[in-house]
Design an enzyme around this catalytic site. Structure first.
Site, PDB file in Angstrom:
ATOM      1  N   GLY A  52     -15.583   2.640   4.135  1.00 38.05           N
ATOM      2  CA  GLY A  52     -14.285   3.275   3.916  1.00 38.05           C
ATOM      3  C   GLY A  52     -13.596   2.873   2.633  1.00 38.05           C
ATOM      4  CD  GLN A  53     -14.908  -0.704  -2.265  1.00 36.14           C
ATOM      5  OE1 GLN A  53     -16.018  -0.993  -1.830  1.00 36.14           O
ATOM      6  NE2 GLN A  53     -14.384  -1.284  -3.340  1.00 36.14           N
ATOM      7  CB  SER A  54     -10.782   5.207  -1.159  1.00 33.02           C
ATOM      8  OG  SER A  54      -9.613   4.430  -1.051  1.00 33.02           O
TER       9      SER A  54
ATOM     10  CG  HIS B 110      -6.792  -2.970   3.295  1.00 34.30           C
ATOM     11  ND1 HIS B 110      -6.067  -1.822   3.070  1.00 34.30           N
ATOM     12  CD2 HIS B 110      -8.035  -2.742   2.788  1.00 34.30           C
ATOM     13  CE1 HIS B 110      -6.841  -0.926   2.459  1.00 34.30           C
ATOM     14  NE2 HIS B 110      -8.033  -1.464   2.270  1.00 34.30           N
TER      15      HIS B 110
ATOM     16  CG  ASP C 191      -2.075   0.965   1.098  1.00 33.52           C
ATOM     17  OD1 ASP C 191      -3.224   0.497   1.034  1.00 33.52           O
ATOM     18  OD2 ASP C 191      -1.826   2.195   1.068  1.00 33.52           O
ATOM     19  CB  ILE C 192       0.792   4.234  -2.167  1.00 34.57           C
ATOM     20  CG1 ILE C 192       1.871   5.138  -2.716  1.00 34.57           C
ATOM     21  CG2 ILE C 192      -0.485   5.018  -1.877  1.00 34.57           C
ATOM     22  CD1 ILE C 192       1.568   5.683  -4.104  1.00 34.57           C
TER      23      ILE C 192
ATOM     24  CG  ASN D  55     -12.065  -0.693   4.214  1.00 35.80           C
ATOM     25  OD1 ASN D  55     -12.361  -1.113   5.334  1.00 35.80           O
ATOM     26  ND2 ASN D  55     -10.914  -0.072   3.977  1.00 35.80           N
TER      27      ASN D  55
ATOM     28  CG  HIS E 144      -8.746  -3.221  -2.124  1.00 34.45           C
ATOM     29  ND1 HIS E 144      -9.706  -2.551  -2.847  1.00 34.45           N
ATOM     30  CD2 HIS E 144      -8.521  -2.476  -1.010  1.00 34.45           C
ATOM     31  CE1 HIS E 144     -10.049  -1.434  -2.207  1.00 34.45           C
ATOM     32  NE2 HIS E 144      -9.345  -1.379  -1.075  1.00 34.45           N
TER      33      HIS E 144
HETATM   34  P1  AMP Z   1      -9.725   1.296   0.462  1.00 32.69           P
HETATM   35  O1  AMP Z   1      -9.775   2.641   1.136  1.00 32.69           O
HETATM   36  O2  AMP Z   1     -10.133   0.146   1.334  1.00 32.69           O
HETATM   37  O3  AMP Z   1     -10.474   1.323  -0.859  1.00 32.69           O
HETATM   38  O4  AMP Z   1      -8.199   1.027   0.155  1.00 32.69           O
HETATM   39  C1  AMP Z   1      -7.546   1.575  -0.946  1.00 32.69           C
HETATM   40  C2  AMP Z   1      -6.083   1.571  -0.625  1.00 32.69           C
HETATM   41  O5  AMP Z   1      -5.361   1.756  -1.816  1.00 32.69           O
HETATM   42  C3  AMP Z   1      -5.634   2.672   0.354  1.00 32.69           C
HETATM   43  O6  AMP Z   1      -5.084   2.071   1.518  1.00 32.69           O
HETATM   44  C4  AMP Z   1      -4.612   3.453  -0.460  1.00 32.69           C
HETATM   45  O7  AMP Z   1      -3.525   3.898   0.321  1.00 32.69           O
HETATM   46  C5  AMP Z   1      -4.187   2.425  -1.500  1.00 32.69           C
HETATM   47  N1  AMP Z   1      -3.645   2.982  -2.725  1.00 32.69           N
HETATM   48  C6  AMP Z   1      -4.170   3.963  -3.498  1.00 32.69           C
HETATM   49  N2  AMP Z   1      -3.401   4.178  -4.571  1.00 32.69           N
HETATM   50  C7  AMP Z   1      -2.360   3.310  -4.489  1.00 32.69           C
HETATM   51  C8  AMP Z   1      -1.226   3.048  -5.298  1.00 32.69           C
HETATM   52  N3  AMP Z   1      -0.984   3.716  -6.434  1.00 32.69           N
HETATM   53  N4  AMP Z   1      -0.360   2.080  -4.909  1.00 32.69           N
HETATM   54  C9  AMP Z   1      -0.588   1.385  -3.776  1.00 32.69           C
HETATM   55  N5  AMP Z   1      -1.644   1.585  -2.975  1.00 32.69           N
HETATM   56  C10 AMP Z   1      -2.527   2.534  -3.317  1.00 32.69           C
END
Ligand code: AMP
Length: 112
Positions: free
Chosen positions: A91-93, A100, A29-30, A85, A98
């Protein structure tokens, strides 16, 4: 429009990949929330848990088997947490399902 995860799958943007096979990809994760924070995603886009159909069962099961394999590979012998999420309140973004995988510190409960 392609999600950021689709672009990682397509190798259009870089990621720190820790595992890959024909069905899934795992990368760091970034914005890590623990010393180890890996995301495990299917290569086929499924938007969320809400978008799953019964035929997706084997693929989702495979993702968890891969989590276990990565945990062994990274030596997470003190334990770890998996989180998926779903939707706005969950909290899904990123709209690509995916898992975690979080480890490396004692994680509190309940989550915020
Ligand atoms: P969620 O909020 O559960 O949808 O998780 C999305 C995750 O993707 C977050 O923890 C972000 O930090 C991660 N994320 C977003 N862009 C990237 C990226 N380019 N490389 C790795 N992780 C990412």
């Amino acid at each position: 429009m392609a999600t950021i995860f689709q672009k990682i799958i397509d190798k259009q943007i870089p990621a720190d990949i820790v595992y890959e096979d024909d069905q899934c990809l795992a990368f760091r994760d970034i914005n890590p929330q623990a010393p180890t924070h890996v995301l495990v995603i299917p290569k086929r886009e499924i938007k969320s848990i809400d978008a799953l159909s019964p035929s997706d069962g084997p693929l989702i099961g495979h993702l968890f088997v891969v989590v276990r394999q990565i945990a062994q590979q990274l030596g997470l012998s003190d334990g770890y947490r998996t989180v998926i999420n779903c939707g706005r309140d969950g909290g899904q973004s990123v709209d690509h399902i995916h898992i975690h995988l979080l480890a490396g510190r004692s994680l509190s409960w309940p989550p915020g």
